[in-house]
Design an enzyme around this catalytic site. Structure first.
Site, mmCIF file in Angstrom:
data_model
loop_
_atom_site.group_PDB
_atom_site.id
_atom_site.type_symbol
_atom_site.label_atom_id
_atom_site.label_comp_id
_atom_site.label_asym_id
_atom_site.label_seq_id
_atom_site.Cartn_x
_atom_site.Cartn_y
_atom_site.Cartn_z
ATOM 1 N N ASP A 105 0.799 -1.232 0.000
ATOM 2 C CA ASP A 105 0.000 0.000 0.000
ATOM 3 C C ASP A 105 0.827 1.275 0.000
ATOM 4 O O ASP A 105 0.308 2.352 0.282
ATOM 5 C CB ASP A 105 -0.927 0.011 1.216
ATOM 6 N N GLU A 106 2.110 1.176 -0.337
ATOM 7 C CA GLU A 106 2.972 2.348 -0.181
ATOM 8 C C GLU A 106 4.064 2.321 -1.244
ATOM 9 O O GLU A 106 4.633 1.266 -1.531
ATOM 10 C CB GLU A 106 3.581 2.321 1.218
#
Length: 484
Positions: A105-106
């Site tokens: 998610d990053e």
């Protein structure tokens, strides 16, 4: 250091929990906790509604239940999370060839390398368009930070949360960082932060004022020099597109300590098979097999064996892990087991002894990753299965939050199971909140199912960013801001 904020950092907002809320209409706006649900489970992600009660990641699930007893507690669905992550990373890849994923998610993106931004205005426009694109394709929100360095871009995205965008103008770094806690800087964890606090340094400005020599005296040359530079706002690390994995591993924490030596070996062999599945999924092979054992008293032992050449043969890895286990004293009980492979290579050099043994083929097991967040493991082999209760077996087959399909009622998700029953709420991502029904755990009409897409008909962004629509108002597109 760059003269324009062309390094972008994207961080999806409460990713696992937000994905679960998007998939389950009845949970939207309510506290959701994703993680391991056993006695030793750990929170992976908490929704913002749950965070208001003090729940946060890495917290024991038992503590989270005390803080937020009415929250929905769900076992992670990594198949869904990886699918959404692939969609997001695909959007980032169209912005620049230099995308550095940090997790599902990053990621960092070098907009300058992609020719999509070269000043503040163009970087801000791309950041806003990216947030719109993510919302249209996945139904989720992400926070965007833009700055002239990776460190500051990450700080900006954290400050922008949730669902925001923040631009840090080059030249304002020191004034921005000065009042912030030392913990905001990369490499300053709890231990280093406490060490600095005892020396009277709690803010970034304290570090900058103390000077390089004092930080070197306190932390050593490498760490002290690097920390002083960051305190002054300097960070020249490039965005690196390839973050080559150095190892592949899996581990399980067990709800109750394992005392039976046969059960321990069975679990090690099962973990070895799962490890090979991940290895093959990454199209890699490895030379060194590593066994990790955490005992009843929390002492952790690690043993390794280096093979003659790289392999992805499950039999070779399984037998090496079993040999390593023979050298470990498990008297008193085992609370965690792990198997990993290091020394990765892009090719496989088959083990001759494994071939001579008749090329024994181990059955491949589905890769299940709930254990990464502290959950249960896969179903054990028949001999070990007899030692488990019917409740434990039901929890393994019907994990809370996972997808099911009923012949009559259609798609739904497990709210919970117990006393020979499983409770299911029948709803889909784009349906109204659904009804709840209860079935026997062995109901032949009820089967596990794959996750449904969060957005049924996502917008086509294949031409992004050239023909991307201008940033629009509405959910997920709040205006950004600049610092100073």
């Amino acid at each position: 250091m760059r003269s324009a904020p062309t390094i972008l950092h994207l961080d999806m907002d409460a990713f696992y929990a937000s994905a679960e809320q998007a998939a389950k209409p009845s949970l939207r706006g309510k506290p959701v906790v994703v993680g391991g649900l056993g006695p030793r489970g750990v929170v992976a992600t908490a929704s913002y509604e749950a965070r208001r009660f003090g729940v946060h990641s890495a917290m024991p699930t038992a503590q989270a239940r005390r803080l937020a007893p009415n929250a929905a507690y769900l076992v992670p669905r990594f198949t869904l999370y990886r699918t959404v992550s692939d969609q997001v990373m695909g959007l980032l890849g169209q912005l620049s060839p230099l995308v550095e994923p940090l997790s599902l998610d990053e990621a960092f993106v070098d907009l300058e390398a992609g020719g999509t931004a070269d000043d503040t205005a163009s970087a801000r426009a791309i950041g806003e368009q990216l947030r719109d694109a993510i919302r249209a394709v996945t139904g989720l929100t992400g926070s965007v930070g833009l700055a002239g360095s990776k460190m500051l871009a990450k700080i900006a995205s954290e400050e922008a949360k949730p669902n925001g965008l923040l631009v840090i103008e080059p030249g304002t770094e020191r004034d921005l960082l000065a009042p912030m806690s030392v913990r905001i800087l990369p490499g300053v964890g709890p231990a280093t932060g406490d060490h600095l606090r005892r020396a009277g340094m709690t803010t970034v400005d304290d570090l900058a004022t103390a000077g390089e020599a004092e930080l070197v005296r306190l932390l050593g040359k490498a760490h002290g020099v690097a920390l002083h530079r960051m305190a002054l706002g300097y960070d020249d690390r490039p965005v690196v597109a390839e973050r080559d994995a150095k190892s592949v591993s899996v581990e399980d924490t067990f709800d109750m300590d394992l005392h039976d030596r046969v059960r321990v070996r069975t679990e090690v062999e099962r973990l070895a098979d799962r490890c090979v599945q991940r290895l093959r999924a990454a199209e890699r092979s490895g030379r060194t097999v590593v066994l990790k054992v955490r005992r009843y008293d929390f002492s952790t032992l690690t043993r390794s064996e280096t093979l003659r050449g790289p392999t992805d043969d499950p039999t070779v890895v399984r037998e090496a892990a079993a040999r390593l286990l023979e050298a470990v004293d498990t008297t008193g009980g085992v609370r965690l087991l792990g198997v990993g492979v290091t020394g990765l290579a892009d090719y496989t050099q088959e083990d001759l002894f494994a071939q001579a043994a008749g090329e024994r083929a181990a059955p491949e097991v589905p890769a299940q990753e709930e254990q990464d967040a502290g959950g249960h493991g896969d179903e054990p082999a028949d001999g070990a299965q007899e030692q488990e209760t019917a409740e434990q077996l039901a929890a393994r087959r019907w994990p809370a939050g996972h997808d099911v399909c009923h012949d009559t009622y259609g798609h739904g998700w497990v709210q919970g199971s117990g006393v020979g029953r499983v409770t299911v709420r029948f709803e889909e991502p784009e349906s109204p909140p659904g009804r709840v029904r209860t079935f026997r755990v062995d109901d032949p009409e009820l089967q596990p199912a794959d996750p449904l897409p969060l957005v049924r008909d996502p917008v086509d962004y294949s031409s992004w960013p050239a023909r991307l629509p201008k940033s629009r108002s509405g959910p997920g597109s709040s205006g950004g801001e600049s610092r100073p």
